[in-house]
Design a protein around this motif. Structure first.
Motif, PDB file in Angstrom:
ATOM      1  N   THR A   2       0.758  -1.160   0.146  1.00  0.00           N
ATOM      2  CA  THR A   2       0.054  -0.223  -0.014  1.00  0.00           C
ATOM      3  C   THR A   2       0.803   1.454  -0.046  1.00  0.00           C
ATOM      4  O   THR A   2       2.111   1.089   0.360  1.00  0.00           O
ATOM      5  N   GLN A   3       0.389   2.560  -0.388  1.00  0.00           N
ATOM      6  CA  GLN A   3       0.941   3.523  -0.441  1.00  0.00           C
ATOM      7  C   GLN A   3       0.934   4.247   0.788  1.00  0.00           C
ATOM      8  O   GLN A   3      -0.286   4.558   1.350  1.00  0.00           O
ATOM      9  N   SER A   4       2.168   4.727   1.413  1.00  0.00           N
ATOM     10  CA  SER A   4       1.861   5.661   2.324  1.00  0.00           C
ATOM     11  C   SER A   4       1.174   6.901   2.259  1.00  0.00           C
ATOM     12  O   SER A   4       1.186   7.329   1.334  1.00  0.00           O
ATOM     13  N   ARG A   5       0.856   7.631   3.659  1.00  0.00           N
ATOM     14  CA  ARG A   5      -0.172   8.766   3.418  1.00  0.00           C
ATOM     15  C   ARG A   5       0.866   9.848   2.974  1.00  0.00           C
ATOM     16  O   ARG A   5       0.404  10.562   2.112  1.00  0.00           O
ATOM     17  N   SER A   6       2.091   9.978   3.175  1.00  0.00           N
ATOM     18  CA  SER A   6       2.970  11.046   2.817  1.00  0.00           C
ATOM     19  C   SER A   6       3.157  10.753   1.311  1.00  0.00           C
ATOM     20  O   SER A   6       3.543  11.752   0.547  1.00  0.00           O
ATOM     21  N   SER A   8       1.121   9.468  -0.884  1.00  0.00           N
ATOM     22  CA  SER A   8      -0.021   9.922  -1.399  1.00  0.00           C
ATOM     23  C   SER A   8       0.034  11.303  -1.582  1.00  0.00           C
ATOM     24  O   SER A   8      -0.562  12.057  -2.575  1.00  0.00           O
ATOM     25  N   ARG A  63      -6.675   8.278  -0.841  1.00  0.00           N
ATOM     26  CA  ARG A  63      -6.809   7.556   0.586  1.00  0.00           C
ATOM     27  C   ARG A  63      -7.949   6.510   0.416  1.00  0.00           C
ATOM     28  O   ARG A  63      -7.808   5.702   0.667  1.00  0.00           O
TER      29      ARG A  63
END
Length: 69
Positions: A2-6, A8, A63
């Motif tokens: 998964t892609q991290s929030r940062s 993203s 997200r």
């Protein structure tokens, strides 16, 4: 994976930056063609408002889709 929030946020910012450049130039060309007059400062302000909204939209959608996946 998964892609991290940062990450993203970085992706959304890059997407919005490219979109801003495209929109700003388009605005400079199209406004006069349709009879709208705006100074450079007005163009910058308007484009920054739309850029901020676009960034938030891109991040929230990214997200949401990350959560689904």
């Amino acid at each position: 994976m998964t892609q991290s929030r940062s990450l993203s946020a970085v992706e959304a910012a890059a997407n919005v930056l490219v979109g801003w450049c495209t929109a700003f130039v388009t605005q400079l060309l199209v406004f006069p063609a349709v009879g709208l007059q705006a100074g450079l400062g007005q163009h910058v302000t308007l484009s920054l408002v739309f850029t901020a909204l676009s960034f938030v939209r891109s991040y929230v959608l990214r997200r949401a889709f990350a959560r689904l996946g």
